[in-house]
Design a protein around this motif. Structure first.
Motif, PDB file in Angstrom:
ATOM      1  N   ASP A 141     -13.306  26.462  19.140  1.00 50.18           N
ATOM      2  CA  ASP A 141     -12.605  26.689  17.790  1.00 50.18           C
ATOM      3  C   ASP A 141     -12.470  25.613  16.879  1.00 50.18           C
ATOM      4  O   ASP A 141     -12.493  26.242  15.879  1.00 50.18           O
ATOM      5  N   VAL A 144     -15.564  24.361  14.699  1.00 48.16           N
ATOM      6  CA  VAL A 144     -15.717  25.621  12.822  1.00 48.16           C
ATOM      7  C   VAL A 144     -15.050  24.517  12.063  1.00 48.16           C
ATOM      8  O   VAL A 144     -14.427  23.935  11.940  1.00 48.16           O
ATOM      9  N   ARG A 145     -15.983  24.921  11.141  1.00 47.74           N
ATOM     10  CA  ARG A 145     -15.694  23.782   9.595  1.00 47.74           C
ATOM     11  C   ARG A 145     -16.163  22.379  10.487  1.00 47.74           C
ATOM     12  O   ARG A 145     -15.507  21.625   9.175  1.00 47.74           O
ATOM     13  N   ASN A 180     -25.464  31.894   8.773  1.00 52.69           N
ATOM     14  CA  ASN A 180     -24.654  32.593   9.262  1.00 52.69           C
ATOM     15  C   ASN A 180     -25.748  33.576   8.170  1.00 52.69           C
ATOM     16  O   ASN A 180     -24.408  34.388   8.321  1.00 52.69           O
ATOM     17  N   ARG A 196     -18.402  29.671  11.687  1.00 53.92           N
ATOM     18  CA  ARG A 196     -17.513  31.049  12.447  1.00 53.92           C
ATOM     19  C   ARG A 196     -18.402  30.846  13.931  1.00 53.92           C
ATOM     20  O   ARG A 196     -19.376  30.625  14.277  1.00 53.92           O
ATOM     21  N   ARG A 197     -17.469  31.661  15.026  1.00 56.90           N
ATOM     22  CA  ARG A 197     -18.390  30.938  16.506  1.00 56.90           C
ATOM     23  C   ARG A 197     -17.973  32.339  16.978  1.00 56.90           C
ATOM     24  O   ARG A 197     -17.392  33.470  17.038  1.00 56.90           O
ATOM     25  N   GLU A 198     -18.825  32.887  18.074  1.00 57.92           N
ATOM     26  CA  GLU A 198     -18.926  34.514  18.151  1.00 57.92           C
ATOM     27  C   GLU A 198     -19.677  33.972  19.634  1.00 57.92           C
ATOM     28  O   GLU A 198     -20.721  33.502  20.376  1.00 57.92           O
TER      29      GLU A 198
END
Length: 214
Positions: A141, A144-145, A180, A196-198
């Motif tokens: 996480d 992200v960014r 995205n 984002r992450r999934e």
């Protein structure tokens, strides 16, 4: 007065758990705790490093308790040690002073409240003694960014492409990235921002990084 007396049972339990953790590390069972160590320690470390990830009060509270300063397993061991010593010594002091200890549940609450800030104090010098690479790993996480470069092929919705992203320690990670925007295509060599992450897949947006034009 020993740890095996009824009013000391919470502290006996903490001492037994501490011994179990130590034995597990010695005989190579430390992998039992590795997943929790990484998830908890790294997520907290990211929150402390990113001022937008936690409120000012929450970050200050975590810092006081020493959470995120050292790997979680070390922090837990220090907490168990402090809890055991404070609880046993407190019960012994009460027996000497007033002739009776606190009930086990009440003593556990009091010792736990005292052990948390004590653990924070003890982990500060420990954090300075530990090698830097002990805390250089990052959670997914935390990527992200950050910017990622599309390395192989083109990325479209449902068809991610292998990309390289550099973490805050300067270490490269290779992740799968989709746009995205479902209508967009991310081309090989393009730099995108991960938003984002999934699961194991990240999603990026196209943008112009002003640093790339310098």
């Amino acid at each position: 007065m020993t740890l095996l007396e009824a009013h000391n049972l919470p502290f006996a339990g903490a001492a037994i758990l501490l011994v179990f953790i130590a034995l597990a590390q010695v005989i190579g069972m430390g992998d039992i705790f590795e997943g929790a160590d990484a998830d908890i320690d790294l997520d907290v470390d990211y929150e402390l490093a990113d001022p937008t990830a936690a409120s000012g009060f929450g970050a200050a509270l975590l810092s006081v308790f020493g959470i995120g300063r050292v790997p979680f397993l070390i922090w837990l061991s220090v907490l168990l040690f402090a809890f055991t010593v404070i609880g046993w010594f407190g019960q012994q002091t009460l027996v000497s002073a007033v002739g009776a200890p606190l009930p086990a549940w009440l003593a556990a609450i009091a010792a736990g409240a005292a052990a948390l800030p004590v653990t924070g104090m003890l982990t500060r010098p420990l954090a300075r003694l530990l090698p830097q690479d002990e805390t250089s790993a990052v959670g997914l996480d935390s990527l992200v960014r950050r910017d990622a470069e599309i390395q192989m092929g083109s990325a479209t919705a449902g068809s991610p492409a292998r990309s390289k992203v550099i973490d805050r320690h300067g270490h490269p990670h290779f992740v799968m990235v989709e746009p995205n925007d479902p209508e967009a295509t991310l081309e090989q060599g393009e730099t995108v921002m991960l938003v984002r992450r999934e699961g194991e897949t990240f999603f990026g947006v196209q943008y112009e990084n002003p640093m790339l034009s310098l």
